[in-house]
Design a protein around this motif. Structure first.
Motif: not given
Length: 776
Positions: A105-110, A150-153, A207-209
């Protein structure tokens, strides 16, 4: 507070530790990032901040737990990551990675924090190897979950990573390099490169296309080139029994590297090798009207031969480009020129308009070794007579794969020496020159794609047995001679893609076949449904060709008319567009008739009726060519082909108006509902791709992938008063046939064609890149 034992519970350290952090640690870190008076004071602040960050990592008091990180530290991280002190920036990356490893959860928040993502991107470009490596490690830690990836890409990290990777001069001496004994330690620069490769592959594949399309193309080309170099290096290691060093160097697997290459290549603009007009002239003579004459006189009806003058071949840029794509010096060289370095090309589903779905299904097998029958056939036909088709004998077993490329080439050479022919499918996915020709032909005929196969046959042999195809082919003789015998199609209904083949009985006779000998450069058209056979058993006197060129090499370009692009498909598109336009035009009225309310169900009935009509009417199975790319100089209202297409549609509407029986349609629907079997209606699935007008309401729409529910509703509505339903259906059908606008249907047809072409081109570019054709 006391527990039942009478002992006092200890207070949780979390809140107190966080408060202690805000009171003691935060001011120190803040001072490290704040402007200072002089370099000595700045160095002291950096040194103090670095000690504090190390203490956080060691979890020594008064450090708080790393999960969750105090909000005040999270707020400072973007600035700490951009610090001019390499120690502070690197340690900040490590703190963030440690927090992510302690808690998903911490990783996703960051990872979801845009400021932190931008700070990581700046850290990657800091110029310090230590900071860049720490940032790569942090990125990998934050990407442990799908949400984090997904967030980082979608952040600035990916372009920065690609830029960092593109600065690598060469990886040939690093990745996969081996000596007689494996090195016990990997050098520090190599470790950094492996980290970057892992991060690049992870981010690209996450990453999304649509986000990949926004990347700078020069950067993408360089990245593809380097990734391909990585893959070529690690591919032999992946199949080696002594590759423990591989596991210690890269976390990403070969299939993940291949997927990243494919993804980056999908929307890459390839340099144009050939102009469509040049391709048209090579296949259909010089005059602009020659293509239209071919379509009106021969297309889908009878064979056509374009005999080329040998003296003019060198002046043809298309033939020359294709001819030069192969080494034609010896039979062995020919085989090597199109067999070596192959990877498998799994087929895209016929109604697939989402490249992500293809990647989801095949990401593990992208770039896999070629598979027998799927990619290649090595075959000869024995026992063929004037009345018997003969038996095909295959050199390899069905489904066999060939991971050892060199051994596969050697076996193919041996097979050809023993009378076998090699048939390799998907040349448009393996050669840029063939891809350019196939793409131009697809544009010319207004179809989603054109497939290409290459055939190499030894003297006095026959590869494939007598057969007919469910697609039209243009045969281009590249080397030597080949004798063809073609019988006219005696069936009025053209064969369709994906339908079972009929027996050849009664389709051929001993005297009815047309015989043609193709010389180098000649082009022959064979319509779908025409039985044919080809062999290199050319009688003496028919040719003065010497023994060294008795081998035959020819390319076939397959124009596959897929269901949406037949006239039946055009009728479905016209109906759906008309329905939405009708609903929009009448939605504002205060009163709607019963026919208007039930319009979607009547449209569903008519869709089924059009399909049933196509089973017996030849016109609906023919290719619709309203999107064919005619010369720009053609006058639209005088153009014979365009006039012919409009006339065909008018005739089809007349047949729909007279022939689409209500009772026959209802009978087929009732049977499907009673048996709860929609197998006979699977053909409808492509209708889900029809473009909707922006203002169309959901009431207009049918779920064409699950029609049984709609069929049940239809039977309930129309079953109580069949006579009234029959009359209302006739009114609906008549209104459609009399008021549908041809130009509206053309617009919908071309929009759907663009969607199909987009996915087919993405697939083609990805497969070309996996064959090393990345146009770097």
């Amino acid at each position: 507070m006391e527990n039942p034992n009478g002992k006092r519970k200890r207070k949780s350290r979390g809140g107190g530790a966080a408060a202690s952090f805000d009171r003691v640690v935060f001011p120190i870190l803040l001072a490290a990032v704040a402007p200072t008076a002089g370099p000595n004071q700045r160095a002291s602040s950096f040194s103090t901040a670095a000690r504090v960050l190390r203490r956080l990592l060691s979890r020594s008091p008064p450090a708080p737990p790393l999960s969750p990180l105090p909000a005040s530290l999270v707020a400072l991280l973007p600035v700490l990551l951009s610090s001019s002190s390499h120690s502070v920036a690197a340690l900040s990356c490590e703190v963030m990675g440690a927090a992510a490893l302690q808690s998903m959860e911490a990783g996703e928040a960051l990872a979801s924090d845009g400021g932190i993502a931008s700070g990581l991107a700046r850290a990657l470009g800091s110029g310090s190897r230590r900071v860049a490596e720490a940032a790569c490690n942090a990125l990998m830690d934050l990407s442990a979950s799908p949400v984090g990836r997904e967030r980082l890409s979608g952040s600035p990290l990916l372009p920065r990573l690609l830029y960092l990777f593109s600065q690598v001069k060469s990886i040939s001496e690093v990745v996969g390099s081996r000596s007689n004994k494996y090195q016990a330690r990997v050098s520090e620069p190599s470790k950094g490169l492996y980290l970057i490769i892992d991060a690049v592959v992870l981010m690209v594949n996450s990453c999304k296309v649509d986000k990949l399309r926004n990347l700078q193309q020069g950067l993408v080309r360089k990245t593809i080139h380097l990734l391909y170099e990585v893959w070529v290096k690690v591919r032999p290691l992946g199949s080696s029994s002594d590759c423990s060093i591989w596991n210690d160097q890269l976390q990403c697997r070969p299939n993940e590297i291949r997927e990243a290459i494919f993804r980056l290549s999908m929307d890459l603009a390839y340099p144009a090798h050939l102009e469509p007009a040049q391709v048209r002239e090579s296949f259909f003579r010089q005059m602009e009207s020659d293509f239209e004459k071919f379509v009106l006189m021969y297309w889908e009806s009878s064979p056509y031969l374009y005999r080329r003058k040998q003296s003019g071949l060198k002046m043809d840029p298309v033939f020359t480009a294709l001819h030069d794509a192969f080494d034609l010096t010896t039979p062995d060289a020919i085989i090597e020129s199109f067999i070596q370095g192959l990877v498998s090309c799994p087929a895209v589903a016929s109604d697939e308009l989402n490249i992500d779905s293809f990647l989801h299904e095949f990401h593990d097998s992208l770039g896999a070794a070629v598979k027998y029958r799927q990619d290649v056939r090595v075959v000869r036909t024995r026992g063929q007579t004037s009345t018997e088709s003969g038996v095909e004998e295959h050199f390899f077993d069905d489904g066999m794969v060939f991971p050892d490329a060199a051994a596969f080439v050697d076996k193919c050479k041996y097979a050809v020496k023993n009378g076998f022919s090699i048939a390799l499918r998907g040349m448009e996915l393996r050669s840029e020159k063939v891809a350019a020709i196939a793409s131009a032909l697809a544009d010319l005929f207004g179809q989603p794609s054109v497939g290409a196969n290459i055939y190499f046959s030894p003297p006095g042999s026959q590869g494939l047995a007598r057969h007919y195809d469910d697609h039209c082919v243009l045969v281009w003789q590249l080397l030597g001679l080949k004798k063809w015998k073609i019988w006219p199609n005696t069936r009025s209904i053209l064969p369709r893609l994906y339908e079972p083949f009929h027996s050849l009985d009664d389709l051929v006779d001993d005297n009815g076949g047309r015989v043609e000998i193709l010389h180098e450069g000649d082009i022959m058209y064979v319509p779908r449904g025409c039985v044919h056979e080809a062999h290199t058993d050319v009688d003496d006197g028919e040719s003065d060709v010497n023994a060294s060129t008795n081998y035959s090499l020819h390319l076939t370009l397959a124009i596959e008319v897929e269901p949406p692009f037949e006239w039946e498909g055009f009728a479905h598109i016209a109906l759906q567009y008309w329905l939405e336009k009708e609903k929009l035009g009448r939605s504002s009225g205060p009163v709607r008739s019963k026919v208007e309310e039930q319009a979607p169900l009547f449209a569903l009935l008519l869709h089924v009726a059009i399909r049933l009509l196509s089973d017996s009417d030849p016109a609906l199975r023919q290719a619709c060519m309203v999107a064919a790319k005619l010369p720009s100089s053609s006058n639209s209202h005088l153009n014979p082909l365009r006039s012919s297409q409009r006339s065909t549609f008018t005739e089809i509407l007349s047949k729909i108006e007279k022939s689409c029986s209500f009772d026959e349609v209802l009978k087929s629907i009732k049977l499907a509902v009673e048996e709860k079997n929609d197998e006979l209606f699977q053909w409808m699935s492509w209708l889900r791709h029809l473009p909707h007008q922006q203002q169309a309401t959901e009431a207009c729409r049918i779920d064409f992938c699950d029609v049984l529910g709609h069929f049940e509703e239809l039977l309930n509505v129309f079953g109580s008063d069949r006579e009234r339903a029959r009359a209302d259906y006739a009114e609906f059908r008549l209104r459609f046939c009399r008021s549908v606008v041809y130009e509206d249907a053309c617009d919908g047809f071309e929009m759907l064609l663009r969607d199909y072409r987009t996915v087919r081109n993405q697939y083609m570019r990805g497969m070309l890149a996996l064959h090393g054709k990345h146009s770097s």
